[in-house]
Design an enzyme around this catalytic site. Structure first.
Site, short mmCIF file in Angstrom:
data_model
loop_
_atom_site.label_atom_id
_atom_site.label_comp_id
_atom_site.label_asym_id
_atom_site.label_seq_id
_atom_site.Cartn_x
_atom_site.Cartn_y
_atom_site.Cartn_z
N LEU A 119 0.87 -1.17 0.00
CA LEU A 119 0.00 0.00 0.00
C LEU A 119 0.91 1.23 0.00
O LEU A 119 1.98 1.21 0.62
CB LEU A 119 -0.90 0.03 1.24
CG LEU A 119 -1.94 -1.09 1.39
CD1 LEU A 119 -2.69 -0.93 2.71
CD2 LEU A 119 -2.91 -1.09 0.23
N ASP A 120 0.49 2.28 -0.69
CA ASP A 120 1.26 3.51 -0.67
C ASP A 120 1.41 4.00 0.77
O ASP A 120 0.58 3.70 1.64
CB ASP A 120 0.57 4.60 -1.50
CG ASP A 120 0.47 4.23 -2.97
OD1 ASP A 120 1.33 3.47 -3.44
OD2 ASP A 120 -0.46 4.72 -3.63
N LYS A 121 2.43 4.79 1.01
CA LYS A 121 2.69 5.33 2.36
C LYS A 121 1.44 5.92 2.97
O LYS A 121 1.10 5.65 4.13
CB LYS A 121 3.79 6.39 2.28
CG LYS A 121 4.02 7.13 3.58
CD LYS A 121 4.99 8.29 3.41
CE LYS A 121 5.11 9.11 4.67
NZ LYS A 121 6.00 10.29 4.51
N THR A 123 -1.74 5.53 2.09
CA THR A 123 -2.96 4.73 1.98
C THR A 123 -3.03 3.81 3.19
O THR A 123 -2.04 3.18 3.56
CB THR A 123 -2.96 3.89 0.69
OG1 THR A 123 -2.93 4.75 -0.44
CG2 THR A 123 -4.19 2.99 0.61
N ARG A 218 -5.57 5.48 -7.96
CA ARG A 218 -5.33 6.92 -8.07
C ARG A 218 -5.26 7.35 -9.54
O ARG A 218 -5.82 8.38 -9.93
CB ARG A 218 -4.05 7.28 -7.32
CG ARG A 218 -4.13 6.97 -5.84
CD ARG A 218 -2.76 6.94 -5.16
NE ARG A 218 -2.14 8.27 -5.17
CZ ARG A 218 -0.89 8.48 -4.76
NH1 ARG A 218 -0.15 7.47 -4.31
NH2 ARG A 218 -0.38 9.71 -4.78
#
Length: 291
Positions: A119-121, A123, A218
């Site tokens: 997961l992105d930082k 998110t 996104r």
């Protein structure tokens, strides 16, 4: 050679075997070799499974982890926003990987400490991590077969009028190389979306991933003209006046991994977990203007 090896060492994925070839942990006729070497038959194989990493990146760092489920094979974590998953440029420590190694020392012996998806930082939400090589191989294969179900909630700009699917390849932006974009040079990517609630200039959307490309939701929602609220890369530079006050102070993309479902690597039982929206996300929804 890597294809032939995958038929012999069926407990491991082809990509893992390829990495071990490159690391010299998998020897063919006593020597390291390239994955592109042709297999002729009769070769002697010697495998020493082990991690493929720079050991300095796998330093244990105790940290609080929200563990939703744990057994002998897997850990399911509810990741908070702001936590980087894997060490990299600018983040040599303090990552989820470091916390995992502190929580379970055996993760240090696995590629990427058992992490099979990220997961992105900024998110938040559910992630599954493997505790054994066999579990990691199973999870990777499930992800490749698109049988892992991952559902997200996102708040986007604009009113999304109906459900749909974005089927558009995602790859590196041709000019801005730190960004992703819908591009014919990208890898296949598919996102299913359904509007759940809408207000004055915004919509809460449920997104279900079929693939797991970097920044997929996104990028796909931006491609529809509905970028995520708070997204510093793909979002609007200036929120409309009706949203500006509500959005101020929310300093991340409004994206949360709310549900995860998969087949257990050992028991083959179907499993599913859900995560409630974190406090900052719920507070944002409460502040957004209604129609």
């Amino acid at each position: 050679m890597d294809l032939a090896l995958a038929r012999v060492f069926t407990d491991f994925s082809r990509s893992q075997l390829r990495q071990w070839l490159e690391d010299g942990r998998l020897l063919v006729d006593g020597s390291a070799t390239a994955a592109t070497r042709k297999a002729r038959g009769g070769e002697r194989l010697h495998l020493e499974p082990g991690p493929s990493h720079d050991g300095s990146m796998f330093l244990p760092e105790p940290m609080p982890l929200v563990i939703v489920h744990e057994d002998l094979d897997i850990i399911v974590i509810d990741k908070p926003a702001g936590l980087v998953v894997h060490p990299g440029a600018g983040h040599r420590g303090g990552t989820l990987l470091n916390g995992l190694v502190a929580h379970h020392a055996g993760c240090a012996d696995l590629p990427r400490a058992g992490i099979v998806h990220r997961l992105d930082k900024d998110t938040s939400g559910l992630m599954v991590v493997a505790k054994t090589l066999e579990a990691q191989t199973s999870l990777v294969r499930q992800l490749q077969a698109r049988t892992v179900s991952r559902t997200y909630h996102a708040v986007v700009h604009g009113v999304v009028r109906g459900a749909g699917t974005v089927d558009a390849p995602v790859g590196r932006h041709p000019v801005h190389r730190t960004r992703m974009a819908v591009t014919t040079q990208g890898k296949p990517a598919r996102t299913h979306y359904t509007p759940l609630r809408a207000g004055d200039g915004w919509t809460l959307v449920e997104c279900r991933l079929e693939t797991g490309r970097t920044h997929q939701i996104r990028v796909h929602m931006q491609s529809l003209g509905h970028p995520l609220i708070g997204d510093p890369v793909y979002g609007l530079k200036h929120a409309p006046r009706t949203l500006a006050l509500a959005v101020s102070g929310f300093d991340r993309q409004a994206l949360h991994a709310t549900a995860l479902a998969l087949v257990h690597p050992r028991t083959e039982a179907p499993m599913r977990w859900e995560s409630t929206l974190p406090a900052d996300f719920a507070a944002l929804l409460d502040r957004l203007p209604v129609r």
